[in-house]
Enzyme design. Structure first.
Site, PDB file in Angstrom:
ATOM      1  N   ASP A  11      47.191  58.083  48.077  1.00 37.67           N
ATOM      2  CA  ASP A  11      46.007  57.254  48.312  1.00 37.67           C
ATOM      3  C   ASP A  11      46.431  55.981  49.030  1.00 37.67           C
ATOM      4  O   ASP A  11      47.602  55.609  49.054  1.00 37.67           O
ATOM      5  CB  ASP A  11      45.231  56.972  47.036  1.00 37.67           C
ATOM      6  CG  ASP A  11      45.893  55.935  46.147  1.00 37.67           C
ATOM      7  OD1 ASP A  11      47.033  55.535  46.447  1.00 37.67           O
ATOM      8  OD2 ASP A  11      45.266  55.529  45.157  1.00 37.67           O
ATOM      9  N   ASP A  24      39.846  57.148  49.940  1.00 39.64           N
ATOM     10  CA  ASP A  24      41.223  57.009  50.416  1.00 39.64           C
ATOM     11  C   ASP A  24      42.165  57.958  49.692  1.00 39.64           C
ATOM     12  O   ASP A  24      43.383  57.766  49.700  1.00 39.64           O
ATOM     13  CB  ASP A  24      41.688  55.562  50.219  1.00 39.64           C
ATOM     14  CG  ASP A  24      41.695  55.159  48.736  1.00 39.64           C
ATOM     15  OD1 ASP A  24      41.029  55.865  47.949  1.00 39.64           O
ATOM     16  OD2 ASP A  24      42.345  54.167  48.392  1.00 39.64           O
TER      17      ASP A  24
END
Length: 508
Positions: A389, A432
């Site tokens: 991420d 993300d």
């Protein structure tokens, strides 16, 4: 799987169209072979028709020679006729070089110097051999009225020992010496028939009144192989002579000509073979020969066999439209199948593809992928998953705006995509969060992928927006894809805590 289906579909299209094409070609081939039989039968009928004409000529000549009063040809008095007699060397006769006796259309040759011994027959010869016999009487079932033969007919008189030909022959260039061999006055059919390749049995049949045919032999007049038919001429119940009709190359071509299919005729090779001697008369041949597609044989009589060969050029030319249709249809169907598969694949890709990064979206994490990974693990092939991420995405969004946040996600997604093999899976779960599934790669290979992603960002992230955390987990046989991703995610957060723990302690 999709590629395999596409290959099978394209192969099926080619097989089906080729099968249909082949069936049509085979049918046309059989039709052509059947047509060869029609050519043979049609030609034999034409020859039979000409044989019938010969019999009519023989009958009419026999009738004329039997008549007590000869037909008038002008000055038909033997003494007057004999005034027109010519001689060249030891050959005597009428019209030996030119029409000195116009009423007589052909040439009479003999070695009998005494004109009165044969002059009485001249009116009959003029009347029934000068004029071409009409093809058929008015009442007939035959349709062979359009054939025009160029055969040579000549009458051999065994009683008065002369030969009469139905056309002018320049006796300075050619004399029928095969019949006029002797130094006396007689013509011996027993001796001279050998030159016409007539066997003893056939000759005996002729003398009994039967019509016969010769074997193939080389004609002394034309120098080419011909066939002759012989019809006996009877006067008062006794054989007086023989009517001989020569069938040459032109006559055979006329008999077997395919008037309804002139193009096919241009590609035929045709010849008659003598079954006894093997001699042939080739009466038609294409100007250019490749190789025969059809070889057809048919007996004409017990003496001869007809050979017909059709060149493959005709088959290609006649089936050109079918060939073009086959090629075009196959290509169009294959093109349509490719379009269909490409469109389906495109829709499938769009369904599992993340629009922002071009990576797979979370829909790729389905039962099919889980089964595939299970099969790999069962085969002891290593599978490793990575969870990634982007660090501080909220800060980027708050500070620079969401469009810069999207740019950061796109930079990370591109770095991931360019760091993987084609066999690997790069997935954007949303926001993300990213997952990577590496096939046949362990922990070391996974760390190499992380390094490649980092290096790639160093090259592309000029503003140094992107930092990321990761977790790597190598699957075991007991794992499912779901549990493996959870474990990788847990390792990611452990990595993030370790990375930012010192900073957090300083804040406190």
């Amino acid at each position: 799987m999709v590629k395999k289906k596409r290959t099978i579909t394209l192969a099926a299209i080619v097989i089906i169209t080729t099968t249909v094409f082949a069936v049509l070609l085979v049918r046309e081939y059989r039709n052509l072979k059947s047509y060869m039989g029609y050519i043979a039968e049609n030609g034999k009928s034409a020859l039979f028709h000409e044989e019938y004409i010969n019999q009519r000529v023989a009958f009419n000549l026999s009738t004329a020679l039997t008549a007590t009063v000869a037909p008038t040809i002008g000055e038909n008095d033997p003494t007057t006729l004999c005034q027109h007699m010519e001689h060249i060397d030891n050959i005597y006769g009428l019209n030996l070089t030119a029409h000195t006796l116009p009423a007589l259309g052909g040439t009479l040759q003999t070695r009998a110097q005494e004109c009165h011994s044969w002059a009485d027959d001249v009116p009959a010869l003029a009347s029934f051999l000068n004029d071409r016999i009409s093809p058929l009487p008015q009442y007939s079932f035959s349709n062979y009225t359009g054939y025009k033969f160029d055969n040579l007919r000549y009458y051999i008189d065994l009683d008065k020992h002369y030969i009469y030909l139905d056309r002018l022959i320049d006796s300075r260039k050619y004399t029928f010496r095969n019949w006029l061999l002797f130094d006396g006055k007689k013509i011996s059919i027993d001796t001279n028939a050998i030159s016409l390749e007539i066997g003893k049995k056939a000759l005996a049949d002729l003398l009994l009144g039967n019509n016969i045919a010769s074997h193939i032999y080389k004609d002394g007049y034309t120098g080419k192989n011909i066939i002759s038919t012989l019809n006996p001429i009877f006067v008062h119940g006794k054989i007086k002579g023989v009517l001989v009709t020569d069938f040459n190359i032109s006559d055979l071509a006329t008999s077997f000509y395919t008037s309804e299919r002139p193009l096919l005729w241009s590609f035929l090779t045709m010849f008659v073979e003598d079954n006894r001697s093997g001699k042939i008369i080739q009466f038609h041949q294409p100007s250019w020969i490749s190789f025969p597609l059809v070889n057809y044989q048919a007996p004409i009589t017990r003496y001869y066999t007809l050979h017909i060969r059709l060149d493959v050029q005709f088959f290609i030319l006649s089936q050109l439209l079918l060939i073009i249709m086959y090629v075009v249809t196959t290509l169009l169907l294959c093109q349509y199948a490719r379009y269909h598969f490409n469109r389906t694949a495109s829709l499938a890709r769009d369904n599992v593809t993340d629009v922002l990064t071009g990576l797979f979206n979370r829909k790729i994490l389905n039962a099919r992928l889980d089964d595939k990974i299970r099969e790999l693990l069962d085969k002891q092939i290593i599978v490793t998953v990575i969870a990634i991420d982007c660090d501080g995405l909220k800060r980027i969004n708050d500070t620079f705006g969401h469009h810069i946040g999207d740019e950061a996600i796109k930079l990370l997604g591109t770095a991931i995509a360019t760091s993987l093999r084609k066999s690997d899976y790069g997935i954007r779960l949303g926001g993300d969060e990213f997952n990577i599934i590496l096939l046949d790669a362990g922990l070391d290979k996974a760390r190499e992928v992380i390094q490649r992603i980092t290096d790639r960002l160093q090259q592309t992230d000029n503003r140094r927006l992107v930092a990321f955390s990761w977790g790597i987990y190598q699957m075991s046989k007991q794992d499912t894809l779901e549990t493996a991703l959870i474990k990788a995610d847990e390792l990611l957060y452990e990595h993030k805590e370790r990375k930012y723990a010192p900073r957090n302690r300083n804040v406190h």
